[in-house]
Design a protein around this motif. Sequence first.
Motif, PDB file in Angstrom:
ATOM      1  N   ASP A  15     -10.060   0.336 -14.790  1.00  0.00           N
ATOM      2  CA  ASP A  15     -11.235   1.216 -14.838  1.00  0.00           C
ATOM      3  C   ASP A  15     -12.403   0.627 -14.051  1.00  0.00           C
ATOM      4  O   ASP A  15     -13.159   1.363 -13.398  1.00  0.00           O
ATOM      5  CB  ASP A  15     -11.658   1.460 -16.289  1.00  0.00           C
ATOM      6  CG  ASP A  15     -10.699   2.378 -17.025  1.00  0.00           C
ATOM      7  OD1 ASP A  15      -9.874   3.039 -16.351  1.00  0.00           O
ATOM      8  OD2 ASP A  15     -10.769   2.432 -18.270  1.00  0.00           O
ATOM      9  N   ALA A  16     -12.541  -0.687 -14.100  1.00  0.00           N
ATOM     10  CA  ALA A  16     -13.627  -1.341 -13.365  1.00  0.00           C
ATOM     11  C   ALA A  16     -13.397  -1.237 -11.858  1.00  0.00           C
ATOM     12  O   ALA A  16     -14.355  -1.086 -11.085  1.00  0.00           O
ATOM     13  CB  ALA A  16     -13.738  -2.802 -13.785  1.00  0.00           C
ATOM     14  N   LYS A  17     -12.146  -1.310 -11.441  1.00  0.00           N
ATOM     15  CA  LYS A  17     -11.830  -1.147 -10.017  1.00  0.00           C
ATOM     16  C   LYS A  17     -12.232   0.242  -9.538  1.00  0.00           C
ATOM     17  O   LYS A  17     -12.830   0.396  -8.466  1.00  0.00           O
ATOM     18  CB  LYS A  17     -10.339  -1.363  -9.777  1.00  0.00           C
ATOM     19  CG  LYS A  17      -9.853  -2.775 -10.013  1.00  0.00           C
ATOM     20  CD  LYS A  17      -8.340  -2.852  -9.840  1.00  0.00           C
ATOM     21  CE  LYS A  17      -7.809  -4.234 -10.187  1.00  0.00           C
ATOM     22  NZ  LYS A  17      -6.332  -4.303 -10.073  1.00  0.00           N
ATOM     23  N   ARG A  18     -11.913   1.240 -10.327  1.00  0.00           N
ATOM     24  CA  ARG A  18     -12.253   2.614  -9.942  1.00  0.00           C
ATOM     25  C   ARG A  18     -13.765   2.819  -9.906  1.00  0.00           C
ATOM     26  O   ARG A  18     -14.289   3.498  -9.020  1.00  0.00           O
ATOM     27  CB  ARG A  18     -11.592   3.600 -10.908  1.00  0.00           C
ATOM     28  CG  ARG A  18     -10.086   3.720 -10.710  1.00  0.00           C
ATOM     29  CD  ARG A  18      -9.471   4.758 -11.651  1.00  0.00           C
ATOM     30  NE  ARG A  18      -8.098   5.044 -11.282  1.00  0.00           N
ATOM     31  CZ  ARG A  18      -7.064   4.298 -11.641  1.00  0.00           C
ATOM     32  NH1 ARG A  18      -7.267   3.216 -12.397  1.00  0.00           N
ATOM     33  NH2 ARG A  18      -5.844   4.611 -11.260  1.00  0.00           N
ATOM     34  N   GLN A  19     -14.470   2.230 -10.864  1.00  0.00           N
ATOM     35  CA  GLN A  19     -15.921   2.354 -10.884  1.00  0.00           C
ATOM     36  C   GLN A  19     -16.536   1.670  -9.670  1.00  0.00           C
ATOM     37  O   GLN A  19     -17.470   2.198  -9.044  1.00  0.00           O
ATOM     38  CB  GLN A  19     -16.481   1.742 -12.173  1.00  0.00           C
ATOM     39  CG  GLN A  19     -18.000   1.815 -12.303  1.00  0.00           C
ATOM     40  CD  GLN A  19     -18.527   3.236 -12.289  1.00  0.00           C
ATOM     41  OE1 GLN A  19     -17.858   4.163 -12.747  1.00  0.00           O
ATOM     42  NE2 GLN A  19     -19.736   3.423 -11.757  1.00  0.00           N
ATOM     43  N   ARG A 125      -4.250  -0.210  -1.569  1.00  0.00           N
ATOM     44  CA  ARG A 125      -4.254   0.902  -0.619  1.00  0.00           C
ATOM     45  C   ARG A 125      -4.055   2.258  -1.295  1.00  0.00           C
ATOM     46  O   ARG A 125      -4.795   3.204  -1.003  1.00  0.00           O
ATOM     47  CB  ARG A 125      -3.220   0.649   0.476  1.00  0.00           C
ATOM     48  CG  ARG A 125      -3.595  -0.552   1.334  1.00  0.00           C
ATOM     49  CD  ARG A 125      -2.518  -0.919   2.344  1.00  0.00           C
ATOM     50  NE  ARG A 125      -2.898  -2.140   3.028  1.00  0.00           N
ATOM     51  CZ  ARG A 125      -3.699  -2.178   4.076  1.00  0.00           C
ATOM     52  NH1 ARG A 125      -4.173  -1.059   4.574  1.00  0.00           N
ATOM     53  NH2 ARG A 125      -4.022  -3.328   4.637  1.00  0.00           N
ATOM     54  N   PRO A 126      -3.075   2.392  -2.206  1.00  0.00           N
ATOM     55  CA  PRO A 126      -2.973   3.674  -2.914  1.00  0.00           C
ATOM     56  C   PRO A 126      -4.245   4.025  -3.682  1.00  0.00           C
ATOM     57  O   PRO A 126      -4.652   5.193  -3.726  1.00  0.00           O
ATOM     58  CB  PRO A 126      -1.792   3.454  -3.866  1.00  0.00           C
ATOM     59  CG  PRO A 126      -0.978   2.384  -3.227  1.00  0.00           C
ATOM     60  CD  PRO A 126      -1.962   1.490  -2.552  1.00  0.00           C
ATOM     61  N   LEU A 127      -4.883   3.019  -4.262  1.00  0.00           N
ATOM     62  CA  LEU A 127      -6.098   3.270  -5.028  1.00  0.00           C
ATOM     63  C   LEU A 127      -7.234   3.736  -4.118  1.00  0.00           C
ATOM     64  O   LEU A 127      -7.989   4.654  -4.467  1.00  0.00           O
ATOM     65  CB  LEU A 127      -6.508   2.005  -5.780  1.00  0.00           C
ATOM     66  CG  LEU A 127      -7.686   2.123  -6.750  1.00  0.00           C
ATOM     67  CD1 LEU A 127      -7.408   3.184  -7.810  1.00  0.00           C
ATOM     68  CD2 LEU A 127      -7.960   0.774  -7.410  1.00  0.00           C
ATOM     69  N   CYS A 128      -7.349   3.129  -2.942  1.00  0.00           N
ATOM     70  CA  CYS A 128      -8.394   3.540  -1.997  1.00  0.00           C
ATOM     71  C   CYS A 128      -8.191   4.992  -1.570  1.00  0.00           C
ATOM     72  O   CYS A 128      -9.156   5.740  -1.404  1.00  0.00           O
ATOM     73  CB  CYS A 128      -8.387   2.627  -0.771  1.00  0.00           C
ATOM     74  SG  CYS A 128      -9.045   0.964  -1.075  1.00  0.00           S
ATOM     75  N   ARG A 129      -6.941   5.376  -1.380  1.00  0.00           N
ATOM     76  CA  ARG A 129      -6.659   6.764  -0.996  1.00  0.00           C
ATOM     77  C   ARG A 129      -6.922   7.719  -2.162  1.00  0.00           C
ATOM     78  O   ARG A 129      -7.398   8.839  -1.972  1.00  0.00           O
ATOM     79  CB  ARG A 129      -5.210   6.887  -0.524  1.00  0.00           C
ATOM     80  CG  ARG A 129      -4.895   6.090   0.736  1.00  0.00           C
ATOM     81  CD  ARG A 129      -3.476   6.379   1.217  1.00  0.00           C
ATOM     82  NE  ARG A 129      -3.180   5.647   2.437  1.00  0.00           N
ATOM     83  CZ  ARG A 129      -2.460   4.547   2.498  1.00  0.00           C
ATOM     84  NH1 ARG A 129      -1.949   4.037   1.392  1.00  0.00           N
ATOM     85  NH2 ARG A 129      -2.240   3.940   3.643  1.00  0.00           N
ATOM     86  N   GLU A 130      -6.588   7.264  -3.352  1.00  0.00           N
ATOM     87  CA  GLU A 130      -6.701   8.110  -4.540  1.00  0.00           C
ATOM     88  C   GLU A 130      -8.149   8.447  -4.883  1.00  0.00           C
ATOM     89  O   GLU A 130      -8.432   9.524  -5.419  1.00  0.00           O
ATOM     90  CB  GLU A 130      -6.040   7.376  -5.717  1.00  0.00           C
ATOM     91  CG  GLU A 130      -6.246   8.008  -7.073  1.00  0.00           C
ATOM     92  CD  GLU A 130      -5.832   7.064  -8.192  1.00  0.00           C
ATOM     93  OE1 GLU A 130      -6.501   7.066  -9.239  1.00  0.00           O
ATOM     94  OE2 GLU A 130      -4.845   6.319  -8.013  1.00  0.00           O
TER      95      GLU A 130
END
Length: 261
Positions: A15-19, A125-130
């Motif tokens: 969650d912290a990564k997404r924030q 990389r998937p997270l950056c795209r997401e």
Amino acid sequence: MAYEFPKNPAPLAPDAKRQMLKEYYTYCRELARQDPEALNRKVPRSALMGTMDRIGTLLIEEAKSLAEQNEEVREFLAQNKPPGMMSHLLPDDFRAFCLLLNGLKQWLAAQQNATDRYLLGGTARPLCREMSETCLVTGERLTDDMELHHPVRDGRPPIPLSKQGHRLIEKQTSATGLSGGDEGDPVALAVQEIRTKGHFSWNMLRRGCRQILGLATEGGTAGSNASARTFARQAMQKANLNAEDLLAWMDANGLGLERGR
């Protein structure tokens, strides 16, 4: 002491990564509006030349040591001697230097890819795209041919851009789409002419070169892969380089490393 890639002493929870990415992408969108050149910053080459010289000197010394003292390298050189008069023109220490450069090229590419995982872990990389459905520069909806672009190669994650967004960012840096340090590079100028005319990306060139060499690539339709190979062949001819050397040049300049690895 054996080399180890730097580790993040305080890894983030999902969650912290997404924030963090949400805040970062908001910041980059504002930069794109106010100062788009800030999304394509590179440290001046002059600032790194002293370090590069020391590394180059070390490589030459290490290559000589490998050619004289490393049994595996000596055996490899003996088993793969150049033919005819070439064998007298390529001394073993230079051949070892070339082998070392090739190994270093692959090692550098792996290390550079690993920088994205410092903050975000294995799903970087998937997270950056997401985290964004639209290009941070143009606002257009992202498609399968989106590109991940590093605004500054200092460890911060890449940002998702459309091809048009990527072109706009590069054009902000210079009229040719090259960074200031590349404008006198004959390879860069040769490739850029083809790249601009065909509206190709650096990622596409990398993909084409890798496919010509029979190396694995990710993404791309049959049609886009064929175009990538055509672009690569044109660039190779224009720059008078083979596919492997063109990839090495791209590695050295940090071009097209976001995908196709």
